[in-house]
Design an enzyme around this catalytic site. Structure first.
Site, PDB file in Angstrom:
ATOM      1  N   GLY A  40       5.131   4.469 -14.052  1.00 28.04           N
ATOM      2  CA  GLY A  40       4.199   4.335 -12.943  1.00 28.04           C
ATOM      3  C   GLY A  40       4.296   5.451 -11.918  1.00 28.04           C
ATOM      4  O   GLY A  40       3.553   5.473 -10.935  1.00 28.04           O
ATOM      5  N   GLY A  42       3.454   8.566 -12.240  1.00 27.68           N
ATOM      6  CA  GLY A  42       2.293   9.448 -12.261  1.00 27.68           C
ATOM      7  C   GLY A  42       2.326  10.524 -13.332  1.00 27.68           C
ATOM      8  O   GLY A  42       1.471  11.418 -13.346  1.00 27.68           O
ATOM      9  N   GLU A 166       6.233  12.332 -24.825  1.00 26.98           N
ATOM     10  CA  GLU A 166       7.478  12.019 -25.551  1.00 26.98           C
ATOM     11  C   GLU A 166       7.344  12.168 -27.062  1.00 26.98           C
ATOM     12  O   GLU A 166       7.126  11.199 -27.787  1.00 26.98           O
ATOM     13  CB  GLU A 166       8.024  10.639 -25.209  1.00 26.98           C
ATOM     14  CG  GLU A 166       9.425  10.412 -25.798  1.00 26.98           C
ATOM     15  CD  GLU A 166      10.413  11.566 -25.569  1.00 26.98           C
ATOM     16  OE1 GLU A 166      10.453  12.492 -26.410  1.00 26.98           O
ATOM     17  OE2 GLU A 166      11.141  11.541 -24.567  1.00 26.98           O
TER      18      GLU A 166
HETATM   19  P1  ADP Z   1       3.661   7.181 -15.666  1.00 26.23           P
HETATM   20  O1  ADP Z   1       3.033   7.995 -16.754  1.00 26.23           O
HETATM   21  O2  ADP Z   1       4.660   7.968 -14.859  1.00 26.23           O
HETATM   22  O3  ADP Z   1       4.221   5.893 -16.133  1.00 26.23           O
HETATM   23  P2  ADP Z   1       0.923   6.769 -14.794  1.00 26.23           P
HETATM   24  O4  ADP Z   1       0.347   8.103 -14.477  1.00 26.23           O
HETATM   25  O5  ADP Z   1       0.574   6.158 -16.097  1.00 26.23           O
HETATM   26  O6  ADP Z   1       2.524   6.823 -14.602  1.00 26.23           O
HETATM   27  O7  ADP Z   1       0.506   5.717 -13.676  1.00 26.23           O
HETATM   28  C1  ADP Z   1       0.563   6.019 -12.288  1.00 26.23           C
HETATM   29  C2  ADP Z   1      -0.171   4.914 -11.558  1.00 26.23           C
HETATM   30  O8  ADP Z   1      -1.544   4.996 -11.872  1.00 26.23           O
HETATM   31  C3  ADP Z   1       0.280   3.512 -11.935  1.00 26.23           C
HETATM   32  O9  ADP Z   1       0.250   2.720 -10.772  1.00 26.23           O
HETATM   33  C4  ADP Z   1      -0.768   3.069 -12.924  1.00 26.23           C
HETATM   34  O10 ADP Z   1      -0.918   1.677 -12.875  1.00 26.23           O
HETATM   35  C5  ADP Z   1      -2.010   3.769 -12.408  1.00 26.23           C
HETATM   36  N1  ADP Z   1      -2.961   4.077 -13.504  1.00 26.23           N
HETATM   37  C6  ADP Z   1      -2.666   4.803 -14.605  1.00 26.23           C
HETATM   38  N2  ADP Z   1      -3.770   4.956 -15.379  1.00 26.23           N
HETATM   39  C7  ADP Z   1      -4.774   4.287 -14.756  1.00 26.23           C
HETATM   40  C8  ADP Z   1      -6.167   4.073 -15.028  1.00 26.23           C
HETATM   41  N3  ADP Z   1      -6.734   4.596 -16.127  1.00 26.23           N
HETATM   42  N4  ADP Z   1      -6.870   3.362 -14.141  1.00 26.23           N
HETATM   43  C9  ADP Z   1      -6.317   2.864 -13.034  1.00 26.23           C
HETATM   44  N5  ADP Z   1      -5.015   3.030 -12.705  1.00 26.23           N
HETATM   45  C10 ADP Z   1      -4.255   3.728 -13.533  1.00 26.23           C
END
Ligand code: ADP
Ligand code: ADP
Length: 233
Positions: A40, A42, A166
């Site tokens: 989460g 980013g 990964e």
């Molecule tokens: P990581 O890859 O470090 O786990 P992400 O970039 O996937 O983190 O997520 C960062 C934040 O953005 C999280 O709070 C996630 O819930 C939110 N998020 C990720 N993708 C989406 C999306 N397509 N729509 C809405 N929120 C998103």
């Protein structure tokens, strides 16, 4: 100069709730950079902006010093390559899959990339070699094989930076070691930006970027970072 640079990048899927909050980093033209940080934080969102699935709300993404939003998508595609966690194959032959996105590739170049990714041995064992139909989303190939095919395809398109989510996630330890060697070789020719969940990936990276709550909170070599208090937590 750096192949890719994020400058004070802000982005939210919902613009009132930013997920990236001033991300800044630059990726040198060679070597492996690992993105680490809690779920989460980013990391995938940084990839999504690097690939231009989204544009920043504020700030800029630069490729070779040029704002990426002014670069035609066709050109962008040849600068930024992607190897996902899941690598479904096209319905054609192995050759079709490898040459997808490549412009002009010599037989020598194909042989070199196959050797580099350890695919030459696989191809020798297939009835029609490179002309073996993949079929059925490539499910006849293992996860590790699809991964290597995806990396080979990416290399043949000759991007300047390859994003990998990964890459060792679904591999057994032997394949993981072999892939680590491949990536090391590849990183002598182009930049790799890798979302790293595994310690082995972090340890073998040339540089580590720590992502936390939408910011880069630390950058350096793994050894340097692990000597700092509070690193990773
Ligand atoms: P990581 O890859 O470090 O786990 P992400 O970039 O996937 O983190 O997520 C960062 C934040 O953005 C999280 O709070 C996630 O819930 C939110 N998020 C990720 N993708 C989406 C999306 N397509 N729509 C809405 N929120 C998103
Ligand atoms: P998987 O990676 O899913 O196990 P294979 O069964 O085809 O796929 O792997 C066969 C062997 O090839 C494995 O023992 C592995 O160590 C080796 N191998 C995997 N990746 C590479 C590579 N990049 N270069 C050389 N050999 C490799």
């Amino acid at each position: 100069g750096p192949v890719m640079e994020f400058r004070d990048v802000w982005f939210g899927y919902d613009p009132t709730r930013p997920v990236l909050r001033g991300v800044g980093f630059s990726i040198p033209a060679r070597g492996q950079t690992a993105l680490v940080g809690p779920s989460g934080a980013g990391k995938s969102t940084i990839f999504a902006l690097a690939e231009r699935f989204y544009e920043p709300d504020h700030g800029t993404v630069l490729l070779h010093g040029r704002e990426s939003r002014f670069i035609p998508y066709s050109r962008h595609r040849s600068v930024v390559g992607l190897v996902d966690q899941d690598n479904p194959l096209l319905a054609g032959t192995l050759r079709d899959n490898l040459l997808y996105g490549a412009t002009s590739v010599t037989g020598g170049e194909i042989r070199r990339v196959l050797a580099m990714t350890g695919l030459h041995r696989l191809i020798e064992t297939l009835p029609n070699g490179l002309d073996t139909p993949v079929g059925d989303h490539g499910r006849r190939f293992s996860g590790g094989q699809r991964q290597r095919i995806a990396i080979a395809r990416c290399l043949l398109a000759e991007p300047d930076v390859i994003l990998l989510d990964e890459p060792t996630a679904h591999l057994d330890p032997d394949s993981e070691n072999a892939l680590a060697e491949t990536l090391h070789e590849v990183s002598a020719r182009c930049a790799l930006l890798i979302i790293a969940h595994r310690f082995s990936t972090i340890r073998t990276a040339d540089r580590v970027l720590v992502v936390d709550e939408g910011r880069i909170t630390a950058a350096g070599t793994h050894d340097a970072l692990s000597q700092e208090d509070g690193y990773y937590r």
